[in-house]
Write a protein that holds these residues in place. Structure first.
Motif, mmCIF file in Angstrom:
data_model
loop_
_atom_site.group_PDB
_atom_site.id
_atom_site.type_symbol
_atom_site.label_atom_id
_atom_site.label_comp_id
_atom_site.label_asym_id
_atom_site.label_seq_id
_atom_site.Cartn_x
_atom_site.Cartn_y
_atom_site.Cartn_z
ATOM 1 N N MET A 30 -6.215 -1.659 -13.900
ATOM 2 C CA MET A 30 -5.251 -2.115 -12.885
ATOM 3 C C MET A 30 -4.627 -3.432 -13.309
ATOM 4 O O MET A 30 -5.329 -4.423 -13.532
ATOM 5 C CB MET A 30 -5.954 -2.264 -11.532
ATOM 6 N N ILE A 32 -3.085 -6.478 -12.321
ATOM 7 C CA ILE A 32 -3.118 -7.194 -11.033
ATOM 8 C C ILE A 32 -1.790 -7.902 -10.712
ATOM 9 O O ILE A 32 -1.336 -7.831 -9.565
ATOM 10 C CB ILE A 32 -4.322 -8.163 -10.992
ATOM 11 N N ASN A 36 0.271 -7.159 -7.371
ATOM 12 C CA ASN A 36 0.743 -8.203 -6.459
ATOM 13 C C ASN A 36 2.214 -8.018 -6.113
ATOM 14 O O ASN A 36 2.610 -8.182 -4.945
ATOM 15 C CB ASN A 36 0.519 -9.591 -7.078
ATOM 16 N N LYS A 53 -3.425 -3.388 10.812
ATOM 17 C CA LYS A 53 -4.453 -2.881 9.909
ATOM 18 C C LYS A 53 -3.818 -2.025 8.820
ATOM 19 O O LYS A 53 -2.869 -1.290 9.083
ATOM 20 C CB LYS A 53 -5.464 -2.039 10.700
ATOM 21 N N SER A 60 -8.654 4.965 -5.584
ATOM 22 C CA SER A 60 -7.571 4.188 -6.214
ATOM 23 C C SER A 60 -6.728 3.401 -5.219
ATOM 24 O O SER A 60 -6.103 2.415 -5.583
ATOM 25 C CB SER A 60 -6.636 5.087 -7.026
ATOM 26 N N ILE A 62 -7.733 1.573 -2.796
ATOM 27 C CA ILE A 62 -8.390 0.393 -2.215
ATOM 28 C C ILE A 62 -7.872 -0.914 -2.808
ATOM 29 O O ILE A 62 -7.575 -1.867 -2.087
ATOM 30 C CB ILE A 62 -9.931 0.487 -2.389
ATOM 31 N N GLY A 63 -7.776 -0.974 -4.131
ATOM 32 C CA GLY A 63 -7.331 -2.214 -4.757
ATOM 33 C C GLY A 63 -5.911 -2.574 -4.347
ATOM 34 O O GLY A 63 -5.608 -3.743 -4.051
ATOM 35 N N CYS A 66 -5.940 -3.788 -0.739
ATOM 36 C CA CYS A 66 -6.519 -5.134 -0.580
ATOM 37 C C CYS A 66 -5.537 -6.215 -1.033
ATOM 38 O O CYS A 66 -5.391 -7.247 -0.368
ATOM 39 C CB CYS A 66 -7.821 -5.250 -1.367
ATOM 40 N N ILE A 67 -4.894 -5.984 -2.162
ATOM 41 C CA ILE A 67 -3.913 -6.969 -2.650
ATOM 42 C C ILE A 67 -2.748 -7.061 -1.660
ATOM 43 O O ILE A 67 -2.312 -8.159 -1.283
ATOM 44 C CB ILE A 67 -3.411 -6.572 -4.054
ATOM 45 N N ALA A 69 -2.756 -6.394 1.500
ATOM 46 C CA ALA A 69 -3.204 -6.941 2.786
ATOM 47 C C ALA A 69 -3.111 -8.464 2.829
ATOM 48 O O ALA A 69 -2.962 -9.054 3.897
ATOM 49 C CB ALA A 69 -4.633 -6.495 3.076
ATOM 50 N N GLN A 70 -3.183 -9.092 1.653
ATOM 51 C CA GLN A 70 -3.045 -10.552 1.609
ATOM 52 C C GLN A 70 -1.689 -11.002 2.162
ATOM 53 O O GLN A 70 -1.569 -12.084 2.720
ATOM 54 C CB GLN A 70 -3.187 -11.048 0.165
ATOM 55 N N VAL A 74 -3.953 -8.947 7.379
ATOM 56 C CA VAL A 74 -4.680 -7.992 8.221
ATOM 57 C C VAL A 74 -5.842 -7.422 7.413
ATOM 58 O O VAL A 74 -5.838 -7.474 6.180
ATOM 59 C CB VAL A 74 -3.771 -6.830 8.694
ATOM 60 N N VAL A 76 -8.236 -4.466 5.742
ATOM 61 C CA VAL A 76 -8.109 -3.122 5.169
ATOM 62 C C VAL A 76 -9.258 -2.280 5.698
ATOM 63 O O VAL A 76 -10.377 -2.774 5.839
ATOM 64 C CB VAL A 76 -8.202 -3.185 3.624
ATOM 65 N N VAL A 77 -8.978 -1.031 5.990
ATOM 66 C CA VAL A 77 -10.075 -0.095 6.245
ATOM 67 C C VAL A 77 -9.836 1.123 5.370
ATOM 68 O O VAL A 77 -8.698 1.573 5.227
ATOM 69 C CB VAL A 77 -10.192 0.227 7.756
ATOM 70 N N PHE A 78 -10.888 1.567 4.682
ATOM 71 C CA PHE A 78 -10.666 2.723 3.825
ATOM 72 C C PHE A 78 -11.512 3.924 4.253
ATOM 73 O O PHE A 78 -12.698 3.790 4.563
ATOM 74 C CB PHE A 78 -10.851 2.401 2.333
#
Lengths: 190, 190
Positions: A30, A32, A36, A53, A60, A62-63, A66-67, A69-70, A74, A76-78
């Protein structure tokens, strides 16, 4: 998203069976800084949506979620692909057929983490026939939450999952839509 | 890491079978500001290590690794738990027994993404008996890369996987080590 399209053209590899390998930057290794920029672009597109949310599905997504969500501030829920000993209590459940793995998964999400007060953005790396996305949308509907829309990194437009969802009124925002691909050409939707 | 320990005490739930549920902030729902602090802490601990790549394993490790990677300015590569149609070419392979799921996984990583020039930091959410971490370390050894160390969010010290690795000379840095836990008490290692 121009940066993403250029990267797909540079490093994506078309394989038999309508498979596009982007494992060097998106879903095995990944990049990054690229992710971003993807996160910022989702925020730009959904700037006015009252997202509470971000929902994705392992692995795949999730990353990326999460990035991204910054930029939304809020959680993250997976959703998880199989029953785990660590998950108990009430669950939203659905079944998802994987295009990549040619099998059907049970997908679950704890009811604690999504409810009628939430405004949800679903994020995932790929949209092809829409099975995964339909499963996640079903979970959102069952929770009573508002689905603000979906953010997809790469949509395979020629498999029509995205267009079917758009026809049903779902907001589907894909950063790159591929309308056709062969070994030596890859055409993005304008 | 004080912030993390306080969060575990506040929101962690001890379940029968030595299970610690932290699904409200770490591995089902993810508290992104907390995970950012975790990423910064890994960078503080490994500030002087010449890390070129962060290695993790799907699924819960991915989000933590991606957020942390922002502070290291390196790519993330994640090992996958089953053969995928989208993975081809040469693979590093190992088997990992999951404490949580009570089964054995085949774990694979494309050889393209790890080689003898790399200096690797392994990141994961949990360390219990060390099966997952041992598998990832085996992959690093097979690649010829230098293992700089491991960064674990929560170590179950009473299951001794971390101590066995430390005895072998592996640098294991855990942000919270739990030495005992029962329904009504949870003791962190000093």
């Amino acid at each position: 998203m121009q940066l993403l399209k250029e990267r797909i053209l540079k490093d994506g590899i078309v394989k038999p069976g309508n498979v596009l390998k982007v494992d060097s930057f998106l879903n095995h290794q990944m990049d990054i800084p690229l992710i971003n920029e993807i996160g910022k672009e989702f925020k730009r597109i959904y700037a006015d949506a009252p997202i509470t949310k971000i929902l994705t599905i392992e692995a795949s997504g999730i990353g990326i979620a999460c990035i991204a969500a910054q930029y939304f501030n809020v959680p993250v829920v997976f959703a998880k692909k199989s029953q785990s000993l660590n998950l108990d209590g009430e669950m939203y459940c659905t079944k998802i057929e994987s295009f990549t793995h040619k099998k059907v998964y049970d997908v679950i999400l704890s009811k604690k983490f999504l409810n009628a007060d939430d405004h949800v953005l679903i994020i995932d790396d790929f949209l092809a026939n829409g099975c995964a996305l339909n499963g996640l949308i079903e979970i959102v509907r069952n929770s009573g939450a508002v689905l603000e829309g979906t953010g997809i990194v790469i949509e395979k437009g020629f498999q029509h999952g995205g267009d079917l969802l758009r026809e049903k009124g779902v907001r589907v925002e894909s950063l790159a839509i591929i309308d056709s691909m062969t070994d030596d050409s890859l055409v993005f939707r304008e």
